[in-house]
Structures are given as structure tokens and as C-alpha cells.
Design a protein around this motif. Structure first.
Motif, PDB file in Angstrom:
ATOM      1  N   CYS A  95      70.380  33.106  29.989  1.00  0.00           N
ATOM      2  CA  CYS A  95      71.664  33.479  30.555  1.00  0.00           C
ATOM      3  C   CYS A  95      72.716  33.489  29.456  1.00  0.00           C
ATOM      4  CB  CYS A  95      72.051  32.485  31.654  1.00  0.00           C
ATOM      5  SG  CYS A  95      73.619  32.846  32.476  1.00  0.00           S
ATOM      6  N   ASN A  96      73.643  34.439  29.534  1.00  0.00           N
ATOM      7  CA  ASN A  96      74.709  34.569  28.557  1.00  0.00           C
ATOM      8  C   ASN A  96      76.044  34.771  29.258  1.00  0.00           C
ATOM      9  OD1 ASN A  96      76.422  36.917  26.983  1.00  0.00           O
ATOM     10  ND2 ASN A  96      75.643  35.346  25.574  1.00  0.00           N
ATOM     11  N   ALA A  97      77.087  34.157  28.709  1.00  0.00           N
ATOM     12  CA  ALA A  97      78.442  34.354  29.206  1.00  0.00           C
ATOM     13  C   ALA A  97      79.379  34.507  28.031  1.00  0.00           C
ATOM     14  CB  ALA A  97      78.881  33.187  30.080  1.00  0.00           C
ATOM     15  N   ARG A  98      80.398  35.345  28.192  1.00  0.00           N
ATOM     16  CA  ARG A  98      81.379  35.574  27.137  1.00  0.00           C
ATOM     17  C   ARG A  98      82.753  35.096  27.553  1.00  0.00           C
ATOM     18  NH1 ARG A  98      80.752  41.726  25.233  1.00  0.00           N
ATOM     19  NH2 ARG A  98      80.052  42.025  27.395  1.00  0.00           N
ATOM     20  N   ARG A  99      83.375  34.321  26.678  1.00  0.00           N
ATOM     21  CA  ARG A  99      84.762  33.905  26.810  1.00  0.00           C
ATOM     22  C   ARG A  99      85.334  33.903  25.398  1.00  0.00           C
ATOM     23  NH1 ARG A  99      87.726  29.429  26.443  1.00  0.00           N
ATOM     24  NH2 ARG A  99      85.878  28.121  26.088  1.00  0.00           N
ATOM     25  N   LEU A 101      83.912  33.939  22.612  1.00  0.00           N
ATOM     26  CA  LEU A 101      82.603  33.695  22.029  1.00  0.00           C
ATOM     27  C   LEU A 101      81.517  33.880  23.088  1.00  0.00           C
ATOM     28  CD1 LEU A 101      83.429  30.417  20.061  1.00  0.00           C
ATOM     29  CD2 LEU A 101      83.408  32.760  19.164  1.00  0.00           C
ATOM     30  N   SER A 102      80.268  33.917  22.644  1.00  0.00           N
ATOM     31  CA  SER A 102      79.128  33.975  23.542  1.00  0.00           C
ATOM     32  C   SER A 102      78.526  32.593  23.705  1.00  0.00           C
ATOM     33  CB  SER A 102      78.067  34.934  23.016  1.00  0.00           C
ATOM     34  OG  SER A 102      78.479  36.277  23.149  1.00  0.00           O
ATOM     35  N   PHE A 103      78.098  32.276  24.922  1.00  0.00           N
ATOM     36  CA  PHE A 103      77.458  31.010  25.235  1.00  0.00           C
ATOM     37  C   PHE A 103      76.119  31.287  25.890  1.00  0.00           C
ATOM     38  CE2 PHE A 103      81.983  30.417  25.149  1.00  0.00           C
ATOM     39  CZ  PHE A 103      82.147  29.252  24.409  1.00  0.00           C
ATOM     40  N   TRP A 104      75.156  30.414  25.613  1.00  0.00           N
ATOM     41  CA  TRP A 104      73.777  30.624  26.036  1.00  0.00           C
ATOM     42  C   TRP A 104      73.241  29.448  26.828  1.00  0.00           C
ATOM     43  CZ3 TRP A 104      71.610  35.309  25.137  1.00  0.00           C
ATOM     44  CH2 TRP A 104      72.208  36.114  24.149  1.00  0.00           C
ATOM     45  N   GLY A 105      72.396  29.749  27.812  1.00  0.00           N
ATOM     46  CA  GLY A 105      71.654  28.717  28.510  1.00  0.00           C
ATOM     47  C   GLY A 105      70.434  28.292  27.724  1.00  0.00           C
TER      48      GLY A 105
END
Length: 114
Positions: A95-99, A101-105
């Protein structure tokens, strides 16, 4: 920091279905696009599907018509419904989310095999 936790991976036969879920927590204000990526042994991590806060979606050609991505903004979750699974879908799914920067599970293993 954004913390992402995936669930729903496992072993499934070709033609079967799995539903992956990702829940976001932490500094979640302002999260933009969320998506799923996958990485098979010996291969680069590749984009599977992404969805914007407004619900616009993009899919990799290999999964179009078989996978569906959706999100619940109120619950800060993103879902990947995978149907008609093929052996070549076998990979670790992230899973990836952007705020900004990118964050990963941590990743969840999906294995498609008879």
C-alpha cells in the motif's frame, strides 16, 4: 509520519479472488492519492492501481478489467478487489499513500497457484 497497514493477502487458485485492505493512521491530514504496488521475486516494484481523493482511478494494463481500487476517505482506507487472479499476479503487494512524500505499508504476500 503516515502509518499504513495492509491485510487480506494469502494463497488462492487461478481464477479466484482476494480483497486487500489498507488502513492509514498517524499524520493523515492532507493525504492525496493512495494506491497499490507489487513486487515479484527478481523484479522491480510496479504500480498496480491508484485512486485520488475524488475517486479518479488508474490501472496497470496487466490488471485492467480484473482489479478494482476504491477508497473510503472517512475511514482512511483503500481497497483492492482482485478477481480472475493469474499466476503472474503472484507478488508482495504494498500500500502507498502520498502526503508530499510517499509512505509505504509492510507488504502482504499474494500467491496464485494450483
Amino acid at each position: 509520519q503516515v502509518h499504513l497497514v495492509e491485510s487480506g493477502g494469502g494463497l488462492v487458485q487461478p481464477g479466484g479472488s482476494l480483497r486487500l485492505s489498507c488502513a492509514a493512521s498517524g499524520s493523515i491530514f492532507g493525504i492525496g492519492a493512495m494506491g497499490w504496488y507489487r513486487q515479484a521475486p527478481g523484479k522491480e516494484r510496479e504500480l498496480v492501481a491508484v485512486v485520488t481523493p475524488g475517486g479518479l482511478t488508474t490501472y496497470a494494463d496487466a490488471v485492467k478489467g480484473r482489479f478494482t481500487i476504491s477508497r473510503d476517505n472517512a475511514k482512511n482506507t483503500v481497497i483492492l478487489q482482485m478477481n480472475s487472479l493469474k499466476p503472474e499476479d503472484t507478488a508482495v503487494y504494498y500500500c502507498n499513500a502520498r502526503r508530499g512524500l510517499s509512505f509505504w505499508g509492510q507488504g502482504t504476500q499474494v500467491t496464485v497457484s494450483s
